[in-house]
Motif scaffolding. Sequence first.
Motif, PDB file in Angstrom:
ATOM      1  N   ARG A 133       0.829  -1.205   0.000  1.00 18.51           N
ATOM      2  CA  ARG A 133       0.000   0.000   0.000  1.00 18.51           C
ATOM      3  C   ARG A 133       0.860   1.250   0.000  1.00 18.51           C
ATOM      4  O   ARG A 133       0.721   2.102  -0.874  1.00 18.51           O
ATOM      5  CB  ARG A 133      -0.952   0.010   1.194  1.00 18.51           C
ATOM      6  CG  ARG A 133      -1.935   1.194   1.157  1.00 18.51           C
ATOM      7  CD  ARG A 133      -2.900   1.148   2.321  1.00 18.51           C
ATOM      8  NE  ARG A 133      -2.216   1.379   3.587  1.00 18.51           N
ATOM      9  CZ  ARG A 133      -2.829   1.407   4.764  1.00 18.51           C
ATOM     10  NH1 ARG A 133      -4.121   1.178   4.843  1.00 18.51           N
ATOM     11  NH2 ARG A 133      -2.140   1.625   5.869  1.00 18.51           N
ATOM     12  N   ASN A 134       1.767   1.378   0.976  1.00 18.39           N
ATOM     13  CA  ASN A 134       2.589   2.596   1.030  1.00 18.39           C
ATOM     14  C   ASN A 134       4.032   2.354   1.469  1.00 18.39           C
ATOM     15  O   ASN A 134       4.789   3.298   1.587  1.00 18.39           O
ATOM     16  CB  ASN A 134       1.943   3.654   1.944  1.00 18.39           C
ATOM     17  CG  ASN A 134       1.600   3.091   3.312  1.00 18.39           C
ATOM     18  OD1 ASN A 134       2.209   2.120   3.761  1.00 18.39           O
ATOM     19  ND2 ASN A 134       0.629   3.687   3.965  1.00 18.39           N
ATOM     20  N   LYS A 135       4.414   1.117   1.708  1.00 17.87           N
ATOM     21  CA  LYS A 135       5.780   0.801   2.140  1.00 17.87           C
ATOM     22  C   LYS A 135       6.578   0.239   0.965  1.00 17.87           C
ATOM     23  O   LYS A 135       6.923  -0.935   0.922  1.00 17.87           O
ATOM     24  CB  LYS A 135       5.757  -0.188   3.304  1.00 17.87           C
ATOM     25  CG  LYS A 135       4.972   0.275   4.527  1.00 17.87           C
ATOM     26  CD  LYS A 135       5.664   1.434   5.230  1.00 17.87           C
ATOM     27  CE  LYS A 135       4.940   1.780   6.527  1.00 17.87           C
ATOM     28  NZ  LYS A 135       5.575   2.912   7.235  1.00 17.87           N
ATOM     29  N   GLU A 136       6.874   1.106  -0.002  1.00 16.43           N
ATOM     30  CA  GLU A 136       7.558   0.638  -1.212  1.00 16.43           C
ATOM     31  C   GLU A 136       8.924   0.046  -0.903  1.00 16.43           C
ATOM     32  O   GLU A 136       9.312  -0.986  -1.474  1.00 16.43           O
ATOM     33  CB  GLU A 136       7.701   1.777  -2.224  1.00 16.43           C
ATOM     34  CG  GLU A 136       8.344   1.323  -3.529  1.00 16.43           C
ATOM     35  CD  GLU A 136       8.449   2.443  -4.539  1.00 16.43           C
ATOM     36  OE1 GLU A 136       8.591   2.137  -5.738  1.00 16.43           O
ATOM     37  OE2 GLU A 136       8.381   3.623  -4.143  1.00 16.43           O
ATOM     38  N   ALA A 137       9.670   0.673  -0.010  1.00 17.60           N
ATOM     39  CA  ALA A 137      11.019   0.180   0.306  1.00 17.60           C
ATOM     40  C   ALA A 137      10.967  -1.249   0.837  1.00 17.60           C
ATOM     41  O   ALA A 137      11.817  -2.080   0.496  1.00 17.60           O
ATOM     42  CB  ALA A 137      11.692   1.102   1.314  1.00 17.60           C
ATOM     43  N   ARG A 138       9.963  -1.523   1.648  1.00 17.70           N
ATOM     44  CA  ARG A 138       9.825  -2.863   2.208  1.00 17.70           C
ATOM     45  C   ARG A 138       9.494  -3.869   1.096  1.00 17.70           C
ATOM     46  O   ARG A 138      10.016  -4.991   1.072  1.00 17.70           O
ATOM     47  CB  ARG A 138       8.738  -2.855   3.275  1.00 17.70           C
ATOM     48  CG  ARG A 138       8.679  -4.097   4.138  1.00 17.70           C
ATOM     49  CD  ARG A 138       7.854  -3.834   5.377  1.00 17.70           C
ATOM     50  NE  ARG A 138       6.482  -3.454   5.051  1.00 17.70           N
ATOM     51  CZ  ARG A 138       5.637  -2.919   5.925  1.00 17.70           C
ATOM     52  NH1 ARG A 138       6.021  -2.679   7.165  1.00 17.70           N
ATOM     53  NH2 ARG A 138       4.405  -2.619   5.574  1.00 17.70           N
ATOM     54  N   ALA A 139       8.621  -3.470   0.171  1.00 11.05           N
ATOM     55  CA  ALA A 139       8.270  -4.348  -0.948  1.00 11.05           C
ATOM     56  C   ALA A 139       9.479  -4.602  -1.850  1.00 11.05           C
ATOM     57  O   ALA A 139       9.704  -5.733  -2.300  1.00 11.05           O
ATOM     58  CB  ALA A 139       7.131  -3.735  -1.761  1.00 11.05           C
ATOM     59  N   LEU A 140      10.244  -3.559  -2.095  1.00 10.77           N
ATOM     60  CA  LEU A 140      11.431  -3.709  -2.942  1.00 10.77           C
ATOM     61  C   LEU A 140      12.463  -4.623  -2.302  1.00 10.77           C
ATOM     62  O   LEU A 140      13.206  -5.325  -2.995  1.00 10.77           O
ATOM     63  CB  LEU A 140      12.045  -2.342  -3.226  1.00 10.77           C
ATOM     64  CG  LEU A 140      11.221  -1.435  -4.147  1.00 10.77           C
ATOM     65  CD1 LEU A 140      11.843  -0.047  -4.251  1.00 10.77           C
ATOM     66  CD2 LEU A 140      11.062  -2.065  -5.529  1.00 10.77           C
ATOM     67  N   LYS A 141      12.495  -4.644  -0.973  1.00  3.79           N
ATOM     68  CA  LYS A 141      13.409  -5.549  -0.270  1.00  3.79           C
ATOM     69  C   LYS A 141      12.987  -6.998  -0.494  1.00  3.79           C
ATOM     70  O   LYS A 141      13.832  -7.884  -0.673  1.00  3.79           O
ATOM     71  CB  LYS A 141      13.411  -5.230   1.226  1.00  3.79           C
ATOM     72  CG  LYS A 141      14.428  -6.025   2.026  1.00  3.79           C
ATOM     73  CD  LYS A 141      14.480  -5.573   3.476  1.00  3.79           C
ATOM     74  CE  LYS A 141      15.517  -6.365   4.265  1.00  3.79           C
ATOM     75  NZ  LYS A 141      15.573  -5.919   5.694  1.00  3.79           N
ATOM     76  N   VAL A 142      11.677  -7.250  -0.503  1.00  3.70           N
ATOM     77  CA  VAL A 142      11.186  -8.605  -0.796  1.00  3.70           C
ATOM     78  C   VAL A 142      11.541  -8.983  -2.224  1.00  3.70           C
ATOM     79  O   VAL A 142      12.011 -10.097  -2.492  1.00  3.70           O
ATOM     80  CB  VAL A 142       9.663  -8.694  -0.572  1.00  3.70           C
ATOM     81  CG1 VAL A 142       9.150 -10.085  -0.958  1.00  3.70           C
ATOM     82  CG2 VAL A 142       9.314  -8.402   0.880  1.00  3.70           C
ATOM     83  N   VAL A 143      11.339  -8.059  -3.156  1.00  6.37           N
ATOM     84  CA  VAL A 143      11.692  -8.307  -4.550  1.00  6.37           C
ATOM     85  C   VAL A 143      13.176  -8.633  -4.677  1.00  6.37           C
ATOM     86  O   VAL A 143      13.558  -9.596  -5.355  1.00  6.37           O
ATOM     87  CB  VAL A 143      11.345  -7.084  -5.425  1.00  6.37           C
ATOM     88  CG1 VAL A 143      11.943  -7.235  -6.830  1.00  6.37           C
ATOM     89  CG2 VAL A 143       9.830  -6.909  -5.517  1.00  6.37           C
ATOM     90  N   ALA A 144      14.009  -7.843  -4.013  1.00  6.91           N
ATOM     91  CA  ALA A 144      15.457  -8.061  -4.090  1.00  6.91           C
ATOM     92  C   ALA A 144      15.832  -9.436  -3.552  1.00  6.91           C
ATOM     93  O   ALA A 144      16.689 -10.130  -4.121  1.00  6.91           O
ATOM     94  CB  ALA A 144      16.189  -6.969  -3.309  1.00  6.91           C
ATOM     95  N   GLY A 145      15.203  -9.846  -2.468  1.00 13.63           N
ATOM     96  CA  GLY A 145      15.489 -11.158  -1.904  1.00 13.63           C
ATOM     97  C   GLY A 145      15.116 -12.281  -2.852  1.00 13.63           C
ATOM     98  O   GLY A 145      15.852 -13.273  -2.983  1.00 13.63           O
ATOM     99  N   ILE A 146      13.988 -12.135  -3.522  1.00 12.44           N
ATOM    100  CA  ILE A 146      13.563 -13.142  -4.498  1.00 12.44           C
ATOM    101  C   ILE A 146      14.540 -13.187  -5.666  1.00 12.44           C
ATOM    102  O   ILE A 146      14.940 -14.268  -6.127  1.00 12.44           O
ATOM    103  CB  ILE A 146      12.135 -12.831  -4.992  1.00 12.44           C
ATOM    104  CG1 ILE A 146      11.118 -13.139  -3.877  1.00 12.44           C
ATOM    105  CG2 ILE A 146      11.798 -13.621  -6.263  1.00 12.44           C
ATOM    106  CD1 ILE A 146       9.706 -12.699  -4.189  1.00 12.44           C
ATOM    107  N   GLU A 147      14.944 -12.023  -6.149  1.00  9.77           N
ATOM    108  CA  GLU A 147      15.876 -11.976  -7.282  1.00  9.77           C
ATOM    109  C   GLU A 147      17.233 -12.545  -6.898  1.00  9.77           C
ATOM    110  O   GLU A 147      17.872 -13.246  -7.698  1.00  9.77           O
ATOM    111  CB  GLU A 147      15.997 -10.539  -7.774  1.00  9.77           C
ATOM    112  CG  GLU A 147      14.721 -10.019  -8.436  1.00  9.77           C
ATOM    113  CD  GLU A 147      14.807  -8.570  -8.856  1.00  9.77           C
ATOM    114  OE1 GLU A 147      14.014  -8.155  -9.721  1.00  9.77           O
ATOM    115  OE2 GLU A 147      15.677  -7.847  -8.314  1.00  9.77           O
ATOM    116  N   GLU A 148      17.680 -12.264  -5.691  1.00 12.49           N
ATOM    117  CA  GLU A 148      18.968 -12.803  -5.235  1.00 12.49           C
ATOM    118  C   GLU A 148      18.951 -14.322  -5.153  1.00 12.49           C
ATOM    119  O   GLU A 148      19.977 -14.983  -5.312  1.00 12.49           O
ATOM    120  CB  GLU A 148      19.322 -12.214  -3.861  1.00 12.49           C
ATOM    121  CG  GLU A 148      19.730 -10.747  -3.918  1.00 12.49           C
ATOM    122  CD  GLU A 148      19.839 -10.124  -2.538  1.00 12.49           C
ATOM    123  OE1 GLU A 148      19.723 -10.877  -1.533  1.00 12.49           O
ATOM    124  OE2 GLU A 148      20.028  -8.894  -2.456  1.00 12.49           O
TER     125      GLU A 148
END
Length: 256
Positions: free
Chosen positions: A46-61
């Motif tokens: 909803r509004n915590k983009e940085a937190r979502a991007l951290k999940v994305v980064a973990g998946i990509e890693e």
Amino acid sequence: MNDEAPLAAGTLSGIRALVTGSSRGIGADTARYLADAGARVAINFRNKEARALKVVAGIEEAGGEAIAVGADLTAPDSVAAMFAMIKAEWDGLDLLVLNASGGMEGGMAEDYALRLNRDAQVDVLEKALPLMPSGSRVVFVTSHQAHFIETTATMDLYEPVARSKRAGEDALRARLGELDERGISFVVVSGDMIEGTITATLLERAQPGALESRREEAGRLYSVAEFAAEVARAAVDPIPDDHTRLVGDVSGFQSP
């Protein structure tokens, strides 16, 4: 998270999945499990983009593929923009996990729980359907306290949320005929109180001892990772006849 993956690698290869409310908690772990099995996963926040991007980064890693898609699910225009992004990125969607819920947050309108847990669930489904081909699946995540609310009382603090979530479940079940015609399967995943969730923490704070009491009654409570694993399995396991996957002890609940 548990070391053992709930789904074998490659199980979801080619699958395009959206998990609502997946920047943390059960949603984030579910998204990671789906990605580990080969799905491309959209991480909704909803509004915590940085937190979502951290999940994305973990998946990509870890070798997976994910994107972050922001949307306020109670705002139809925001939801429409989210699906426009998914269509542009993937040209379709094969798995929709309706995990986002709420209603215990402070400072929200009196009808917020119903808007999020019922109205927004239906709106997300309606906007997802044009992107979902035959063979797709919808998974709705709820709690025993909500699923059984019509026959089994819950804590006063949680009752408005439980009733709004049950209203959302009922509204989605009312679409079963349409989903069946489209060749889209639907399953509700209901779990007991989950150790480590914000809801459990708030309930424990309001009623000290509530978590321990439920833990003793049920024998044990699932962790966030354990319950997320069940949600992930619901994406591929056969659908029960009643479209309901009950996770954990239900002996203290009366069937509706």
